[in-house]
Design a protein around this motif. Structure first.
Motif, PDB file in Angstrom:
ATOM      1  N   THR A  47       0.832  -1.214   0.000  1.00 39.25           N
ATOM      2  CA  THR A  47       0.000   0.000   0.000  1.00 39.25           C
ATOM      3  C   THR A  47       0.865   1.261   0.000  1.00 39.25           C
ATOM      4  O   THR A  47       0.402   2.329   0.382  1.00 39.25           O
ATOM      5  CB  THR A  47      -0.935   0.041   1.219  1.00 39.25           C
ATOM      6  OG1 THR A  47      -0.131  -0.008   2.412  1.00 39.25           O
ATOM      7  CG2 THR A  47      -1.908  -1.121   1.225  1.00 39.25           C
ATOM      8  N   SER A  48       2.121   1.137  -0.382  1.00 35.71           N
ATOM      9  CA  SER A  48       3.020   2.292  -0.517  1.00 35.71           C
ATOM     10  C   SER A  48       3.455   2.895   0.804  1.00 35.71           C
ATOM     11  O   SER A  48       3.943   4.017   0.836  1.00 35.71           O
ATOM     12  CB  SER A  48       2.382   3.404  -1.366  1.00 35.71           C
ATOM     13  OG  SER A  48       1.765   2.870  -2.496  1.00 35.71           O
ATOM     14  N   GLN A  49       3.278   2.174   1.893  1.00 33.63           N
ATOM     15  CA  GLN A  49       3.615   2.733   3.197  1.00 33.63           C
ATOM     16  C   GLN A  49       4.987   2.291   3.702  1.00 33.63           C
ATOM     17  O   GLN A  49       5.693   3.069   4.323  1.00 33.63           O
ATOM     18  CB  GLN A  49       2.576   2.280   4.250  1.00 33.63           C
ATOM     19  CG  GLN A  49       1.151   2.635   3.924  1.00 33.63           C
ATOM     20  CD  GLN A  49       0.855   4.100   4.095  1.00 33.63           C
ATOM     21  OE1 GLN A  49       1.325   4.727   5.038  1.00 33.63           O
ATOM     22  NE2 GLN A  49       0.102   4.674   3.187  1.00 33.63           N
ATOM     23  N   GLN A  97      15.717   6.650  -5.431  1.00 36.58           N
ATOM     24  CA  GLN A  97      14.980   5.719  -4.581  1.00 36.58           C
ATOM     25  C   GLN A  97      13.475   5.777  -4.878  1.00 36.58           C
ATOM     26  O   GLN A  97      12.873   6.841  -4.842  1.00 36.58           O
ATOM     27  CB  GLN A  97      15.261   6.147  -3.139  1.00 36.58           C
ATOM     28  CG  GLN A  97      14.414   5.567  -2.063  1.00 36.58           C
ATOM     29  CD  GLN A  97      14.776   6.189  -0.719  1.00 36.58           C
ATOM     30  OE1 GLN A  97      15.758   6.924  -0.585  1.00 36.58           O
ATOM     31  NE2 GLN A  97      13.965   5.913   0.282  1.00 36.58           N
ATOM     32  N   VAL A  98      12.881   4.625  -5.189  1.00 38.62           N
ATOM     33  CA  VAL A  98      11.426   4.572  -5.414  1.00 38.62           C
ATOM     34  C   VAL A  98      10.874   3.312  -4.756  1.00 38.62           C
ATOM     35  O   VAL A  98      11.612   2.384  -4.441  1.00 38.62           O
ATOM     36  CB  VAL A  98      11.053   4.560  -6.915  1.00 38.62           C
ATOM     37  CG1 VAL A  98      11.611   5.774  -7.635  1.00 38.62           C
ATOM     38  CG2 VAL A  98      11.515   3.285  -7.586  1.00 38.62           C
ATOM     39  N   LYS A  99       9.556   3.297  -4.580  1.00 37.81           N
ATOM     40  CA  LYS A  99       8.880   2.108  -4.085  1.00 37.81           C
ATOM     41  C   LYS A  99       8.436   1.296  -5.302  1.00 37.81           C
ATOM     42  O   LYS A  99       7.571   1.746  -6.060  1.00 37.81           O
ATOM     43  CB  LYS A  99       7.691   2.503  -3.206  1.00 37.81           C
ATOM     44  CG  LYS A  99       8.138   3.180  -1.918  1.00 37.81           C
ATOM     45  CD  LYS A  99       6.996   3.646  -1.059  1.00 37.81           C
ATOM     46  CE  LYS A  99       7.561   4.427   0.126  1.00 37.81           C
ATOM     47  NZ  LYS A  99       6.541   5.004   0.983  1.00 37.81           N
ATOM     48  N   HIS A 140      15.071  11.390   9.185  1.00 34.18           N
ATOM     49  CA  HIS A 140      14.138  12.020   8.245  1.00 34.18           C
ATOM     50  C   HIS A 140      14.085  11.230   6.942  1.00 34.18           C
ATOM     51  O   HIS A 140      13.008  11.008   6.378  1.00 34.18           O
ATOM     52  CB  HIS A 140      14.570  13.464   7.982  1.00 34.18           C
ATOM     53  CG  HIS A 140      13.689  14.203   7.023  1.00 34.18           C
ATOM     54  ND1 HIS A 140      12.369  14.481   7.283  1.00 34.18           N
ATOM     55  CD2 HIS A 140      13.936  14.707   5.788  1.00 34.18           C
ATOM     56  CE1 HIS A 140      11.847  15.120   6.245  1.00 34.18           C
ATOM     57  NE2 HIS A 140      12.772  15.266   5.328  1.00 34.18           N
ATOM     58  N   HIS A 141      15.235  10.761   6.499  1.00 33.47           N
ATOM     59  CA  HIS A 141      15.285  10.040   5.229  1.00 33.47           C
ATOM     60  C   HIS A 141      14.569   8.698   5.309  1.00 33.47           C
ATOM     61  O   HIS A 141      14.082   8.190   4.298  1.00 33.47           O
ATOM     62  CB  HIS A 141      16.734   9.837   4.787  1.00 33.47           C
ATOM     63  CG  HIS A 141      16.863   9.338   3.375  1.00 33.47           C
ATOM     64  ND1 HIS A 141      16.855  10.174   2.294  1.00 33.47           N
ATOM     65  CD2 HIS A 141      16.915   8.083   2.876  1.00 33.47           C
ATOM     66  CE1 HIS A 141      16.936   9.463   1.185  1.00 33.47           C
ATOM     67  NE2 HIS A 141      16.966   8.175   1.513  1.00 33.47           N
ATOM     68  N   GLU A 148      11.780   8.022   6.716  1.00 36.25           N
ATOM     69  CA  GLU A 148      10.352   8.146   7.032  1.00 36.25           C
ATOM     70  C   GLU A 148       9.491   7.179   6.226  1.00 36.25           C
ATOM     71  O   GLU A 148       8.421   6.791   6.673  1.00 36.25           O
ATOM     72  CB  GLU A 148       9.879   9.585   6.792  1.00 36.25           C
ATOM     73  CG  GLU A 148      10.271  10.502   7.932  1.00 36.25           C
ATOM     74  CD  GLU A 148       9.638  11.869   7.821  1.00 36.25           C
ATOM     75  OE1 GLU A 148       9.154  12.221   6.730  1.00 36.25           O
ATOM     76  OE2 GLU A 148       9.649  12.588   8.832  1.00 36.25           O
ATOM     77  N   GLY A 149       9.946   6.808   5.048  1.00 32.26           N
ATOM     78  CA  GLY A 149       9.136   5.912   4.222  1.00 32.26           C
ATOM     79  C   GLY A 149       9.529   4.447   4.337  1.00 32.26           C
ATOM     80  O   GLY A 149       9.104   3.640   3.519  1.00 32.26           O
TER      81      GLY A 149
END
Lengths: 161, 262
Positions: A42-44, A56-58, A128-129, A131-132
């Motif tokens: 779910t992209s979280q 960087q990508v999901k 911070h980086h 967070e995902g």
């Protein structure tokens, strides 16, 4: 179905995909690169983090067709051919930056992306980086410590063991 | 996710043609649309990716205007708008997380008009102009309620033009799980007055807090809005916060934004 071609970890690859085929499905199901994990879908959570053209990508939130012609880097490309871990991987091992290890491929790829643009990040910048990228085991302290160590910085003063 | 056809044109003109098919949808970075498709909340016959259109990419400053291509990713805005419009760059650098910022686009955000998205507040507070494949729309006319805009079916946001303010700041009170704004306030000061836009709070989506604008246009200091309270009428109430709480945050964040803008 459409034919796509891209470069994954330096190797030219191609395959047939549907419009709805996600990049992570292409990597895992067609290329057999199962180091990239699907955690939440779910992209979280960021377990599926890879680099596309150095960014960087999901990979669960990008269609495989969107990576046509791109250079993709996954966790399988991190260690050397002889199995020697990358500096980031070695630091995760050294500083116990993982427990179950499910999130680790995404964490390592996120860390790589950070250190490429910010070779000496502060602890706050590392947090911070990330967070995902979600980890349910470690509480993050040792992940942060590992990334700081991989950047060549002293980690003696960083939070909990 | 249901099956669909996929096209990736390389010009706006080709994308416009591709979007004429019934139930065709434009795809920006997909950071909202792909999760929506996975949930089967949308079932387009065709997705038209706008990510291969060179003319929709990039950030450029000319005189007092910053123009951002509709397909420009958040990470690019965060880096390339930093000197011309630092408050906007900071907003872009705070959207979602690093991976989201490497895919999500300004045009996608504005076309979706999520009531808690960051960019709508910047566009409205800046009095930006939304440029599409067929016209230019003032931000004051563009945002028409939650997930609703002035865009027609198949109309593409090709660029956004921001008048560069004398001073500006965005304050986001983050909903920690989604990293969307529980409430976000963008304050922008121009020679002819101050504009204040609020996201995340209202059931009608982004809106201008005109009482604060009037107070700040006379006296651009946190004290000028100290006595003002945003109304809780029509504010979103959900498990993350009540309408009254969100209304309170509007005042707090407006003061912080003014203080930070200097």
């Amino acid at each position: 179905m459409a034919k796509i071609s891209m470069k994954v970890n330096g190797r030219d690859v191609s395959g047939e995909v549907e419009g709805r085929t996600l990049l992570v499905q292409f990597l895992r199901d067609q290329l057999g690169l199962t180091g990239t994990h699907v955690g939440c879908d779910t992209s979280q959570c960021g377990a599926c983090t890879v680099q596309v053209d150095g960014k960087q990508v999901k990979s669960c939130t990008m269609f495989a067709a969107e990576a046509e012609g791109a250079e993709v880097s996954t966790i399988e490309g991190e260690a050397a051919q002889d199995g020697t871990l990358s500096a980031i991987q070695a630091a995760f091992q050294e500083h116990h930056g993982l427990q179950c290890g499910f999130c680790t491929p995404g964490m390592v790829m996120a860390a790589k992306s950070l250190l490429e643009v910010n070779p000496k990040p502060t602890e706050a910048e590392v947090r911070h980086h990330l967070e995902g990228n979600i980890c349910r085991c470690t509480g993050y302290h040792n992940i942060v410590k590992a990334i700081m160590a991989a950047s060549g910085q002293d980690v003696g003063a960083i939070a909990a063991e | 996710m249901y099956a669909f056809d996929f096209e990736k044109p390389t010009s706006v003109a080709d994308a416009v043609v591709a979007l004429k098919d019934e139930d065709a949808l434009a795809l920006g970075g997909g950071q909202t649309l792909i999760p929506t498709l996975k949930q089967r909340l949308a079932s387009p016959s065709k997705l038209v990716s706008l990510m291969g259109i060179a003319e929709m990419q990039g950030v450029s400053a000319d005189g007092g205007t910053l123009t951002i291509g509709g397909g420009t990713k958040h990470a690019v805005v965060a880096a390339e708008a930093a000197s011309a419009y630092p408050a906007l760059a900071a907003l872009a650098g705070g959207i979602g997380d690093p991976a989201v910022r490497n895919r999500g686009t300004i045009g996608g955000s504005l076309a979706n008009n999520d009531p808690a998205a960051c960019y709508p507040s910047a566009a409205l507070a800046s009095g930006a102009t939304i440029v599409t494949d067929k016209r230019e729309i003032a931000a004051d006319d563009y945002f028409q309620g939650m997930f609703t805009t002035a865009l027609d079916e198949g109309e593409i946001v090709t660029a956004v033009k921001f008048p560069i303010p004398e001073a500006a700041n965005y304050q986001k009170f983050e909903q920690p799980a989604s990293r969307f704004a529980l409430v976000g306030v963008f304050v922008a000061k121009y020679a002819d007055g101050v504009r204040v836009a609020v996201t995340g709070a209202s059931e009608e989506g982004v809106f201008r807090w005109t009482e604060a604008e009037e107070a700040l246009s006379g006296n651009f200091s946190p004290d000028a809005v100290a006595g003002l309270a945003a109304s809780a009428d029509g504010m979103i109430t959900d498990l993350h916060g009540s309408g009254a709480y969100r209304a309170h945050l509007i005042g707090v964040l407006t003061k912080r934004a003014v203080a930070a803008a200097g």
